[in-house]
Design a protein around this motif. Structure first.
Motif, PDB file in Angstrom:
ATOM      1  N   GLN A 330      26.842  25.447 -15.891  1.00 30.33           N
ATOM      2  CA  GLN A 330      25.513  25.009 -16.319  1.00 30.33           C
ATOM      3  C   GLN A 330      24.396  25.895 -15.770  1.00 30.33           C
ATOM      4  OE1 GLN A 330      24.901  20.715 -15.989  1.00 30.33           O
ATOM      5  NE2 GLN A 330      27.132  20.375 -16.105  1.00 30.33           N
ATOM      6  N   GLY A 331      24.773  26.996 -15.116  1.00 33.43           N
ATOM      7  CA  GLY A 331      23.779  27.964 -14.669  1.00 33.43           C
ATOM      8  C   GLY A 331      23.053  27.607 -13.385  1.00 33.43           C
ATOM      9  N   TYR A 332      23.587  26.686 -12.615  1.00 31.91           N
ATOM     10  CA  TYR A 332      22.933  26.286 -11.360  1.00 31.91           C
ATOM     11  C   TYR A 332      23.455  27.059 -10.135  1.00 31.91           C
ATOM     12  CZ  TYR A 332      21.147  22.249 -13.942  1.00 31.91           C
ATOM     13  OH  TYR A 332      20.501  21.448 -14.840  1.00 31.91           O
ATOM     14  N   LEU A 333      24.601  27.716 -10.278  1.00 34.59           N
ATOM     15  CA  LEU A 333      25.199  28.420  -9.138  1.00 34.59           C
ATOM     16  C   LEU A 333      24.688  29.863  -9.117  1.00 34.59           C
ATOM     17  CD1 LEU A 333      27.197  28.075  -6.777  1.00 34.59           C
ATOM     18  CD2 LEU A 333      28.978  28.973  -8.292  1.00 34.59           C
ATOM     19  N   GLU A 334      23.886  30.194  -8.101  1.00 33.19           N
ATOM     20  CA  GLU A 334      23.313  31.533  -8.040  1.00 33.19           C
ATOM     21  C   GLU A 334      24.308  32.546  -7.486  1.00 33.19           C
ATOM     22  OE1 GLU A 334      19.710  33.354  -5.524  1.00 33.19           O
ATOM     23  OE2 GLU A 334      19.125  32.358  -7.385  1.00 33.19           O
ATOM     24  N   LYS A 335      24.983  32.216  -6.380  1.00 31.52           N
ATOM     25  CA  LYS A 335      25.974  33.124  -5.792  1.00 31.52           C
ATOM     26  C   LYS A 335      26.822  32.357  -4.790  1.00 31.52           C
ATOM     27  CE  LYS A 335      22.848  34.783  -2.142  1.00 31.52           C
ATOM     28  NZ  LYS A 335      22.313  35.978  -1.412  1.00 31.52           N
ATOM     29  N   VAL A 336      27.925  33.020  -4.376  1.00 19.49           N
ATOM     30  CA  VAL A 336      28.830  32.455  -3.354  1.00 19.49           C
ATOM     31  C   VAL A 336      29.111  33.553  -2.330  1.00 19.49           C
ATOM     32  CG1 VAL A 336      31.054  31.363  -2.893  1.00 19.49           C
ATOM     33  CG2 VAL A 336      29.915  30.981  -5.091  1.00 19.49           C
ATOM     34  N   GLU A 337      28.966  33.233  -1.061  1.00 17.36           N
ATOM     35  CA  GLU A 337      29.215  34.205  -0.004  1.00 17.36           C
ATOM     36  C   GLU A 337      30.292  33.685   0.948  1.00 17.36           C
ATOM     37  OE1 GLU A 337      25.582  34.924   2.048  1.00 17.36           O
ATOM     38  OE2 GLU A 337      24.707  36.153   0.439  1.00 17.36           O
ATOM     39  N   PRO A 338      31.143  34.594   1.492  1.00 16.32           N
ATOM     40  CA  PRO A 338      32.105  34.166   2.520  1.00 16.32           C
ATOM     41  C   PRO A 338      31.345  33.651   3.735  1.00 16.32           C
ATOM     42  CG  PRO A 338      32.609  36.376   1.711  1.00 16.32           C
ATOM     43  CD  PRO A 338      31.250  36.033   1.185  1.00 16.32           C
ATOM     44  N   TYR A 339      31.890  32.626   4.380  1.00 22.80           N
ATOM     45  CA  TYR A 339      31.177  32.022   5.512  1.00 22.80           C
ATOM     46  C   TYR A 339      32.194  31.393   6.461  1.00 22.80           C
ATOM     47  CZ  TYR A 339      27.492  29.367   7.943  1.00 22.80           C
ATOM     48  OH  TYR A 339      26.620  28.863   8.872  1.00 22.80           O
ATOM     49  N   LYS A 340      32.069  31.710   7.737  1.00 18.31           N
ATOM     50  CA  LYS A 340      32.962  31.117   8.752  1.00 18.31           C
ATOM     51  C   LYS A 340      32.149  30.101   9.552  1.00 18.31           C
ATOM     52  CE  LYS A 340      36.218  33.364  10.842  1.00 18.31           C
ATOM     53  NZ  LYS A 340      37.037  34.274  11.684  1.00 18.31           N
ATOM     54  N   HIS A 341      32.671  28.901   9.668  1.00 20.12           N
ATOM     55  CA  HIS A 341      31.960  27.885  10.444  1.00 20.12           C
ATOM     56  C   HIS A 341      32.953  26.883  11.046  1.00 20.12           C
ATOM     57  CE1 HIS A 341      31.816  24.567   7.190  1.00 20.12           C
ATOM     58  NE2 HIS A 341      32.585  25.515   6.734  1.00 20.12           N
ATOM     59  N   ALA A 342      32.457  26.101  12.011  1.00 18.73           N
ATOM     60  CA  ALA A 342      33.301  25.124  12.708  1.00 18.73           C
ATOM     61  C   ALA A 342      33.397  23.844  11.890  1.00 18.73           C
ATOM     62  CB  ALA A 342      32.728  24.820  14.086  1.00 18.73           C
ATOM     63  N   VAL A 343      34.631  23.407  11.645  1.00 20.27           N
ATOM     64  CA  VAL A 343      34.874  22.194  10.858  1.00 20.27           C
ATOM     65  C   VAL A 343      35.530  21.152  11.763  1.00 20.27           C
ATOM     66  CG1 VAL A 343      36.068  21.225   8.863  1.00 20.27           C
ATOM     67  CG2 VAL A 343      35.129  23.550   8.746  1.00 20.27           C
ATOM     68  N   GLY A 344      35.007  19.915  11.733  1.00 18.48           N
ATOM     69  CA  GLY A 344      35.539  18.848  12.576  1.00 18.48           C
ATOM     70  C   GLY A 344      36.819  18.254  12.018  1.00 18.48           C
ATOM     71  N   HIS A 345      37.807  18.091  12.912  1.00 19.28           N
ATOM     72  CA  HIS A 345      39.084  17.478  12.528  1.00 19.28           C
ATOM     73  C   HIS A 345      39.391  16.316  13.461  1.00 19.28           C
ATOM     74  CE1 HIS A 345      39.411  21.515  10.799  1.00 19.28           C
ATOM     75  NE2 HIS A 345      40.363  21.067  10.017  1.00 19.28           N
TER      76      HIS A 345
END
Length: 866
Positions: A330-345
């Motif tokens: 639908q044209g709402y996604l401008e871009k996607v970048e790789p990203y490393k972050h802390a995820v809670g488990h």
């Protein structure tokens, strides 16, 4: 007791015998005795679902060592054992077992399911207790506690009611950590954060007037369906003109405002962030400040709710993919970048935790923190090592209230009731409540249970009968010491301080010793997924409990650093127990039939040396125990016993032995067994028994200081003698002499009088026939230099001198060639610049060792005149 005869090899099955006897004879049972100094300690209660893991083995070995040390020092020692009911973990185990039969807990209902859990606990819950016995732990089994037994259950109800009535427990609608797999809220401390490779999705939110859009970056596009605002920092010049405007939420069509809030990080993404109050702690706080509606789009089971529209019913991560695809189409996604972050488990099941708005019960730690902080600041509670004090205080300064409710069935059910007629809400410490105390109407109890850590936070005082004013509580509490891993400083240690100071007005323990974690031999954290875990019971079965205890404790340092586990160290521990056994076997064979009741009037220099070193060892080990430097204590005992008593004194004792020799052999053996006992309880007890003693070794007194005056002169002289023997032994090895081959004669250039008393020892230990004096250098002889004294060993008739010269010349040429190779490499600037620093340093060290070897060869050649 045993007949005293020693088998040729130590049989570690003796451990089973002594573990059983200590337990049956209640050797470690404690009764109130005000005539003795008191030492009380509680076991960190392991999960009833579990079995002994390597961390437990270290923890228990240290506690047992201090318990035996204190008991031998005349303290009335009480070590309370017990297990934790492990709410979520135990429920999961039983649920899995039922599911294999096609039964869900909901099919059974709460009461029947809990009956099944109790049945499981009675059948399997004692596994870890049996393993604690097998490790040799001297706990008071008569005081065994379980966090859901009647005594502890009563304590939990009293604690809850008291805190509730004082306004320190409350129910609130707040953001909590939710585990979809376990189906319950979990505390902040039960969330483990792991770095993961993910993406940053940049989404266009069009303005309502269709004149442009604002781009927002997010790591969780599935939550956008619950957005109720876009937020920017109030000082961000880029967005000054859009604050107050509205945008249209993509895929949903809802109109949401652009707001300014200081919590926004202008450096993250585009500087504009989506606000989802129902699914993020920061967003929840923003929502409260700006009166935003929280919209829950992810449910308790991890699937999308009806609020998610067409994505309803999808798993949250499946929905993420579908939402991203829809945004792109639908044209709402401008871009996607790789990203490393802390995820809670979730710490227990490793499921990704979902921040969730929920009605939960909380303990107001923020209102209890000042006193918990003060008792550590003033030293009423001493944390060892000291470096953990700052960590503790920093945590206190940033404390958050503790979510204590869990949405499971196994555990202490929250003792809060609501009247179905008048609506009165109250807490009760009674086991069952049926009527409202205000109007007499029927009441309904809360369904949730308490966090497992709630009951274990009461452990130091509930085990002694609190809230009843029992004699045990008055005598044994506060406890003297807590030993545990630094990883549960906040899970458990801090919470015990909170509860104790608030509920009893006292500290829970006087000292806390925090030890490191057990890592694998490469310094990596152990985990089943890595396949590097170690089963301590396998180690015990193969090597012995003493050997395992040795491996864990001897690797420790005073600073509380992590311990690298190595099976080779366990093997060395087994070798040590065999060394102790075989040396004791030899000594007792020598002493057989001899009466050694009186202290000798005179001692040889060898006797004075070993008794002095024993005295120094006793003092050092005692100081280490007082400082909780367990590793240094064990290493010192081993060094003294193996290197000095066995390798030197026992051998020296074979030269013209007399009464003082025999007395000293026995004295040092017995004192050494006592020093070893806290660490190696089994082999030392077995030998003690074989020596004919009728009591348990732990009932003996700890070796007292100053039984013998330290003779520094004897220590120094024997050290010099040992240097001469080592030099002559090395020379024998250099010449390739057989052990049975004696050196015919050795010439001494120096003061004969200083050495004469050692001649018998040197002759025996270095296999020398004669020692003669020489005032000049001996030709064709190798020398051993000890201080101002030179020992010459004539080579004539001992080796072929020409062949020896040629051997040395060949060795010289080989060493010179090898040094030249190192020189070429180390003079190469490219190598020095490009090679890692540690590689360069190693090359330099290896070259230095070769140069030292070359110097020795050149010296030997000069002694041969070539």
């Amino acid at each position: 007791m045993n007949d005293g005869k020693f088998e040729a090899q130590y049989d570690a099955t003796a451990e089973l015998k002594w573990a059983k006897k200590w337990k049956e004879d209640k050797v470690f049972h404690s009764e109130i005795d005000k005539a003795k100094p008191r030492f009380s300690i509680v076991i960190p209660p392991p999960n009833v679902t579990g079995s002994l893991h390597i961390g437990h083995a270290l923890d228990l070995s240290l506690q047992d060592a201090i318990v035996r040390y204190k008991k031998m020092n005349g303290f009335n020692v009480c070590w309370v054992p017990g297990t934790d009911h492990a709410g979520i973990a135990t429920q999961n185990v039983v649920e899995r077992a039922l599911l294999q039969q096609g039964i869900r807990r909901q099919d059974l209902g709460r009461e029947v399911f809990l009956e099944k859990v109790w049945e499981w606990k009675e059948r399997y819950g004692n596994t870890i207790l049996d393993q604690i016995t097998r490790l040799g732990c001297g706990v008071d089994w008569d005081r065994l506690r379980f966090t859901m037994d009647p005594v502890c259950a009563r304590a939990v109800r009293r604690a809850f009611k008291e805190l509730f009535d004082r306004g320190l427990i409350y129910k609130g609608h707040y953001m909590i950590n939710w585990c979809p797999r376990c189906g319950t809220a979990i505390s902040d401390l039960e969330v483990t954060y792991e770095e993961e490779d993910s993406h940053l999705w940049f989404i266009r939110y069009p303005f309502e007037d269709q004149k442009g859009f604002i781009v927002v970056a997010t790591t969780r596009p599935e939550t956008m369906l619950g957005d109720t605002a876009i937020a920017v920092h109030p000082d961000d010049e880029r967005y000054k003109n859009v604050v107050g405007k509205h945008v249209i939420l993509p895929l949903v069509g809802r109109k949401i405002p652009v707001i300014a809030d200081e919590s926004v990080d202008p450096e993250f993404g585009t500087g504009a962030v989506k606000v989802t109050p129902a699914h993020d702690p920061t967003d929840f706080a923003i929502g409260q400040r700006h009166n935003l509606e929280p919209i829950q789009v992810i449910g308790l089971d991890g699937s999308m709710t009806e609020e998610a529209g067409i994505f309803s019913g999808m798993d949250r991560f499946d929905a993420r993919k579908q939402i991203v695809q829809a945004l792109e189409e639908q044209g709402y996604l401008e871009k996607v970048e790789p990203y490393k972050h802390a995820v809670g488990h979730c710490q227990r099941c490793h499921t990704v935790v979902e921040p969730m708005l929920s009605d939960q019960w909380f303990v107001k730690l923020t209102a209890m923190a000042d006193e918990a902080k003060r008792v550590v600041e003033t030293g009423e509670v001493q944390i060892i090592p000291e470096r953990w004090i700052k960590v503790y205080q920093d945590w206190m300064d940033n404390i958050r209230d503790w979510c204590i409710s869990r949405q499971i069935w196994w555990g202490h059910r929250i003792p809060v009731y609501t009247c179905e007629e008048c609506g009165y809400v109250f807490a009760s410490e009674e086991e069952t409540v049926e009527q409202c105390p205000k109007c007499g109407g029927p009441v309904k109890q809360e369904d949730d249970v308490l966090d497992t850590w709630f009951s274990s936070s009461l452990w130091p005082f509930e085990v002694f009968g609190w809230p009843e004013e029992t004699e045990d509580l008055k005598y044994y509490y506060p406890t003297s010491l807590l030993i545990t891993g630094y990883d549960i400083l906040f899970f458990w240690v801090a919470r015990m301080i909170f509860m104790a100071t608030t509920l009893t007005g006292q500290i829970p323990f006087e000292e806390v010793f925090l030890h490191g974690l057990v890592l694998d031999e490469h310094g990596q954290k152990m985990s089943k997924s890595k396949g590097n875990t170690v089963d301590p019971m396998d180690m015990i079965d193969e090597y012995s409990a003493d050997a395992l205890r040795y491996a864990l404790v001897s690797a420790m340092s005073l600073g509380g650093q992590d311990v690298n586990f190595s099976e080779s160290r366990v093997e060395h521990g087994k070798n040590l127990t065999n060394k102790i056994w075989n040396s004791a076997r030899y000594v007792l064979s020598v002493l057989e039939g001899k009466q050694l009741d009186t202290t000798p009037n005179q001692f040889s220099i060898a006797d004075r040396y070993i008794l002095s070193r024993l005295e120094q060892t006793k003092q050092f080990v005692s100081e280490c125990f007082e400082a909780y430097d367990f590793g240094a204590a064990l290493r010192e005992i081993e060094s003294f016993y193996w290197s000095e008593y066995c390798d030197w004194y026992i051998e020296m004792s074979k030269v013209d032995p007399n009464y003082s020799t025999y007395w000293t052999l026995k004295e040092v053996l017995e004192q050494s067994l006592k020093l070893f006992h806290p660490f190696l309880p089994f082999v030392t007890q077995e030998i003690w028994d074989r020596m004919g003693h009728s009591n348990y070794l732990v009932e003996e007194s700890w070796p007292k200081l100053s039984e013998h005056v330290v003779d520094e002169e004897a220590i120094e002289k024997v050290a010099t003698m040992k240097e001469a023997v080592r030099g002559l032994r090395n020379l024998r090895a250099e010449l390739g002499l057989k052990p049975s081959q004696r050196i015919p004669s050795v010439f001494l250039q120096g003061n004969m009088e200083e050495w004469e008393e050692f001649f018998p020892y040197i002759k025996f230990l270095a296999r020398v026939s004669e020692i003669e004096h020489s005032s000049q250098t001996i030709s064709n002889a190798y020398s051993v230099v000890v201080g101002n004294t030179v020992f010459f060993v004539p080579l004539e008739g001992l080796v072929d001198i020409d062949r020896e010269r040629k051997r040395l010349q060949k060795q010289q040429a080989d060493l010179e060639n090898r040094i030249a190779i190192y020189d070429k490499r180390l003079q190469n600037e490219d190598f020095i610049k490009k090679a890692p620093q540690e590689v360069v340093e190693k090359q330099r060290e290896e070259r230095k060792a070769l140069e030292e070897s070359l110097s020795k060869v050149i010296k030997r050649l000069s002694e041969l005149g070539g």
